[in-house]
Design a protein around this motif. Sequence first.
Motif, PDB file in Angstrom:
ATOM      1  N   LEU A  20       0.846  -1.192   0.082  1.00 29.36           N
ATOM      2  CA  LEU A  20       0.144  -0.265  -0.144  1.00 29.36           C
ATOM      3  C   LEU A  20       0.851   1.186  -0.018  1.00 29.36           C
ATOM      4  CD1 LEU A  20      -2.804  -0.978   2.462  1.00 29.36           C
ATOM      5  CD2 LEU A  20      -2.836  -0.925   0.211  1.00 29.36           C
ATOM      6  N   ALA A  21       2.076   1.478   0.819  1.00 25.56           N
ATOM      7  CA  ALA A  21       2.863   2.252   0.798  1.00 25.56           C
ATOM      8  C   ALA A  21       3.398   2.624  -0.638  1.00 25.56           C
ATOM      9  CB  ALA A  21       4.123   2.144   1.636  1.00 25.56           C
ATOM     10  N   ALA A  22       3.778   1.694  -1.327  1.00 27.05           N
ATOM     11  CA  ALA A  22       4.459   1.634  -2.757  1.00 27.05           C
ATOM     12  C   ALA A  22       3.377   2.336  -3.768  1.00 27.05           C
ATOM     13  CB  ALA A  22       5.026   0.383  -3.235  1.00 27.05           C
ATOM     14  N   LEU A  23       2.162   1.786  -3.344  1.00 23.14           N
ATOM     15  CA  LEU A  23       1.092   2.324  -4.371  1.00 23.14           C
ATOM     16  C   LEU A  23       0.718   3.696  -4.191  1.00 23.14           C
ATOM     17  CD1 LEU A  23      -1.131  -1.075  -4.631  1.00 23.14           C
ATOM     18  CD2 LEU A  23       0.317  -0.084  -6.249  1.00 23.14           C
ATOM     19  N   GLU A  24       0.828   4.180  -2.761  1.00 23.19           N
ATOM     20  CA  GLU A  24       0.429   5.359  -2.635  1.00 23.19           C
ATOM     21  C   GLU A  24       1.586   6.387  -3.176  1.00 23.19           C
ATOM     22  OE1 GLU A  24      -0.706   8.969  -0.703  1.00 23.19           O
ATOM     23  OE2 GLU A  24      -1.693   7.136  -0.721  1.00 23.19           O
ATOM     24  N   VAL A  25       2.849   5.842  -3.042  1.00 21.37           N
ATOM     25  CA  VAL A  25       3.979   6.694  -3.618  1.00 21.37           C
ATOM     26  C   VAL A  25       3.857   6.733  -5.257  1.00 21.37           C
ATOM     27  CG1 VAL A  25       6.399   6.766  -4.215  1.00 21.37           C
ATOM     28  CG2 VAL A  25       5.689   6.391  -1.982  1.00 21.37           C
ATOM     29  N   SER A  26       3.276   5.822  -6.017  1.00 19.36           N
ATOM     30  CA  SER A  26       3.368   5.602  -7.262  1.00 19.36           C
ATOM     31  C   SER A  26       1.909   6.405  -8.056  1.00 19.36           C
ATOM     32  CB  SER A  26       3.305   4.440  -7.944  1.00 19.36           C
ATOM     33  OG  SER A  26       2.263   3.763  -7.358  1.00 19.36           O
ATOM     34  N   TYR A  27       1.161   6.983  -7.168  1.00 20.92           N
ATOM     35  CA  TYR A  27      -0.169   7.289  -7.739  1.00 20.92           C
ATOM     36  C   TYR A  27       0.096   8.822  -8.237  1.00 20.92           C
ATOM     37  CZ  TYR A  27      -4.773   9.246  -7.895  1.00 20.92           C
ATOM     38  OH  TYR A  27      -6.168   9.729  -8.441  1.00 20.92           O
ATOM     39  N   VAL A  28      -0.590   8.945  -9.496  1.00 21.91           N
ATOM     40  CA  VAL A  28      -0.689  10.292  -9.869  1.00 21.91           C
ATOM     41  C   VAL A  28      -1.947  10.485 -10.574  1.00 21.91           C
ATOM     42  CG1 VAL A  28       0.520  12.117 -11.399  1.00 21.91           C
ATOM     43  CG2 VAL A  28       2.036  10.451 -10.240  1.00 21.91           C
ATOM     44  N   TYR A  29      -2.449  11.713 -10.333  1.00 25.50           N
ATOM     45  CA  TYR A  29      -3.722  11.900 -11.071  1.00 25.50           C
ATOM     46  C   TYR A  29      -3.567  12.623 -12.129  1.00 25.50           C
ATOM     47  CZ  TYR A  29      -8.225  13.893 -12.649  1.00 25.50           C
ATOM     48  OH  TYR A  29      -9.237  14.441 -13.231  1.00 25.50           O
ATOM     49  N   ARG A  30      -4.087  12.127 -13.235  1.00 24.02           N
ATOM     50  CA  ARG A  30      -3.826  12.722 -14.813  1.00 24.02           C
ATOM     51  C   ARG A  30      -4.755  12.816 -15.600  1.00 24.02           C
ATOM     52  NH1 ARG A  30      -0.058   8.843 -14.326  1.00 24.02           N
ATOM     53  NH2 ARG A  30       1.808  10.564 -14.270  1.00 24.02           N
ATOM     54  N   HIS A  31      -6.193  12.355 -15.157  1.00 23.79           N
ATOM     55  CA  HIS A  31      -7.112  12.152 -16.264  1.00 23.79           C
ATOM     56  C   HIS A  31      -7.469  13.660 -16.830  1.00 23.79           C
ATOM     57  CE1 HIS A  31     -10.668  10.266 -17.873  1.00 23.79           C
ATOM     58  NE2 HIS A  31     -11.273  11.406 -17.696  1.00 23.79           N
ATOM     59  N   THR A  32      -7.676  14.566 -15.930  1.00 23.35           N
ATOM     60  CA  THR A  32      -7.828  15.774 -16.795  1.00 23.35           C
ATOM     61  C   THR A  32      -6.694  16.911 -16.663  1.00 23.35           C
ATOM     62  OG1 THR A  32      -8.674  16.763 -14.513  1.00 23.35           O
ATOM     63  CG2 THR A  32     -10.271  15.870 -16.222  1.00 23.35           C
ATOM     64  N   ILE A  80      -6.557  -4.425  -1.971  1.00 22.30           N
ATOM     65  CA  ILE A  80      -7.085  -3.133  -1.274  1.00 22.30           C
ATOM     66  C   ILE A  80      -6.276  -2.070  -1.761  1.00 22.30           C
ATOM     67  CG2 ILE A  80      -6.722  -1.643   0.852  1.00 22.30           C
ATOM     68  CD1 ILE A  80      -6.802  -4.460   2.379  1.00 22.30           C
ATOM     69  N   GLY A  81      -5.083  -2.161  -2.458  1.00 23.59           N
ATOM     70  CA  GLY A  81      -4.439  -1.036  -3.219  1.00 23.59           C
ATOM     71  C   GLY A  81      -5.274  -0.562  -4.688  1.00 23.59           C
ATOM     72  N   ALA A  82      -5.858  -1.600  -5.060  1.00 23.24           N
ATOM     73  CA  ALA A  82      -6.464  -1.487  -6.295  1.00 23.24           C
ATOM     74  C   ALA A  82      -7.946  -0.603  -5.972  1.00 23.24           C
ATOM     75  CB  ALA A  82      -6.830  -2.724  -7.061  1.00 23.24           C
ATOM     76  N   GLY A  83      -8.717  -1.064  -4.747  1.00 25.39           N
ATOM     77  CA  GLY A  83      -9.519  -0.573  -4.335  1.00 25.39           C
ATOM     78  C   GLY A  83      -9.471   1.083  -3.973  1.00 25.39           C
ATOM     79  N   ILE A  84      -8.627   1.115  -3.191  1.00 22.68           N
ATOM     80  CA  ILE A  84      -7.988   2.629  -2.907  1.00 22.68           C
ATOM     81  C   ILE A  84      -7.980   3.565  -4.031  1.00 22.68           C
ATOM     82  CG2 ILE A  84      -6.343   4.030  -1.903  1.00 22.68           C
ATOM     83  CD1 ILE A  84      -6.093   1.656   0.392  1.00 22.68           C
ATOM     84  N   GLU A  85      -7.328   3.085  -5.269  1.00 25.01           N
ATOM     85  CA  GLU A  85      -6.867   3.822  -6.175  1.00 25.01           C
ATOM     86  C   GLU A  85      -8.342   4.107  -7.085  1.00 25.01           C
ATOM     87  OE1 GLU A  85      -4.224   3.664 -10.516  1.00 25.01           O
ATOM     88  OE2 GLU A  85      -3.580   2.792  -8.651  1.00 25.01           O
ATOM     89  N   LEU A  86      -9.082   3.143  -7.188  1.00 29.59           N
ATOM     90  CA  LEU A  86     -10.425   3.326  -7.869  1.00 29.59           C
ATOM     91  C   LEU A  86     -11.092   4.578  -7.201  1.00 29.59           C
ATOM     92  CD1 LEU A  86     -12.437   2.741  -9.998  1.00 29.59           C
ATOM     93  CD2 LEU A  86     -13.090   0.692  -8.693  1.00 29.59           C
ATOM     94  N   ALA A  87     -11.052   4.127  -5.737  1.00 21.89           N
ATOM     95  CA  ALA A  87     -12.032   5.328  -4.797  1.00 21.89           C
ATOM     96  C   ALA A  87     -11.312   6.824  -5.035  1.00 21.89           C
ATOM     97  CB  ALA A  87     -11.803   5.002  -3.476  1.00 21.89           C
ATOM     98  N   ARG A  88      -9.774   6.860  -5.077  1.00 21.41           N
ATOM     99  CA  ARG A  88      -9.317   7.944  -5.271  1.00 21.41           C
ATOM    100  C   ARG A  88      -9.579   8.637  -6.735  1.00 21.41           C
ATOM    101  NH1 ARG A  88      -3.205   7.783  -3.432  1.00 21.41           N
ATOM    102  NH2 ARG A  88      -3.320  10.031  -3.494  1.00 21.41           N
ATOM    103  N   GLU A  89      -9.736   7.769  -7.578  1.00 21.79           N
ATOM    104  CA  GLU A  89      -9.797   8.227  -8.945  1.00 21.79           C
ATOM    105  C   GLU A  89     -11.157   8.717  -9.231  1.00 21.79           C
ATOM    106  OE1 GLU A  89      -8.086   8.675 -12.263  1.00 21.79           O
ATOM    107  OE2 GLU A  89      -6.742   8.859 -10.924  1.00 21.79           O
ATOM    108  N   ALA A  90     -12.100   8.226  -8.586  1.00 16.34           N
ATOM    109  CA  ALA A  90     -13.639   8.379  -8.606  1.00 16.34           C
ATOM    110  C   ALA A  90     -13.804   9.858  -7.989  1.00 16.34           C
ATOM    111  CB  ALA A  90     -14.340   7.465  -8.078  1.00 16.34           C
TER     112      ALA A  90
END
Length: 486
Positions: free
Chosen positions: A124-136, A171-181
């Motif tokens: 989860l820490a690694a996925l947190e570090v790698s997350y970047v919002y870029r859709h818009t 859980i990481g995939a779920g967190i990323e989906l929630a963050r993106e939404a």
Amino acid sequence: MDFRTQTSSLDALSGVNADALVLVLAGDTLPVGLDASVAAAAKDAIKLGDFELKAGKTLVLPRVAGLKAPRLVLACAGKASLKSARSAVQSALSALKSGGTVHAALAFAGFDSLSEALVEQTVLAALEVSYVYRHTKPSAPAAPKLAKLSLLLGKDDAKAAKAGLARGQAIGAGIELAREAANRPPNYATPTFLAEQVKALGKSHGLKVEVLDQKAVEKLGMGSFLAVAKGSTEPLRFIVARYEGAAKTVAPVVLVGKGITFDSGGISLKPGAGMDEMKFDMGGAASVLGTLRAVAELKPKLNLVAIIAACENMPAGNAVKPGDVVTSMSGQTIEILNTDAEGRLILCDALSYAERFKPAVVVDVATLTGACVIALGGVRSGMYASDDELAGALLAAGDAALDPCWRMPLDDEYEEGLKSNFADVANVAGREGGSITAAKFLQRFASKYRWAHLDIAGTAWKSGGAKGGTGRPVGLLTHFLLSQVR
């Protein structure tokens, strides 16, 4: 990110082949038996004052003599706790984020063992570090080059690592989906968008999904939900998804998410400053969506129903007004004294709808009150429960997930302020104890089953320079659901 495990002892780290070797240390001394080249580099850095064995300290050393990896990262966790370990991993991987590291190998020293929980939190820490919002945001930074993380473990740690990796990635995939939404602008993340996300998840993971439109909601008699939605030109959506992992005779757990995709406050208009953040008012719905994704990935033996009531709360000539009285699906009438207390108005009908599933337990999740932010800040979510065992399970799940909550009171006296001269109940009470009276309002509609309410107004998103959705409480909810498998 690609997560792997690799067998390697602490005394043989110099032979690890990766772009970077990351060593997370617990305690205030270097461990006995540490690889000679790593130990020599660490001792030298400490002697020079470049590194300390204190929590939060991180150092990147290039081209350490004797190491196959071209970079050595030292990160001190301080205490050998799960929370400290996650923080150290995040700090270490952040230090590699902008460099040329593609593959990092990570080892722990000073910890009792490589537990499932430690592996989960590392992922989860690694996925947190790698997350970047870029859709818009086309100008967003490129994705970090770090794409592969190998966890170095002993021969006896394989089983725990495998389970921890699976749970962490789900859980990481779920967190990323929630963050993106949650991060999508409100003109993108509409009620229709939420419905489409659930449908896509249903198609990819074999879930049963039903989306009700306004006509269907009217037929059900959801007058409270309809009252909130009618001021907007965006059509409401009432979304129901079912994951069936147990026998049909097993009563399901029901999660209910507040999906106000933009909250202007309605006629009781909010102040303009910070109103843009009201796109996050669907944080409850986002977390239910993310939890549904995590459960669908993990495939536990339980039945889950996810309900999302989604609409906008907007001012208009036909919008609900302070003083209006509406009839909820339960038949109870509600005097709307403040249109900005709208979340409870859509949730109450969703809670009544949940009765048809004869649930084992219902948990609603909502960015419900500013009062909860004042009470608990952004550290813990507020938790209300009608059942002590249920409350204990949610507290334990939050602690296990490092996604903590705090139990708040539900004394009957708090309901006094909700009395109305013109309806069965008012939608707001006085200023005092606002999060509690909001929960007491919801409790009226959840009397036929075991129920809990999570107020995530302080934890669903961050403001300021780090503005964005957090994905909480996907971790808490997923751990809770796994604890309900019988």
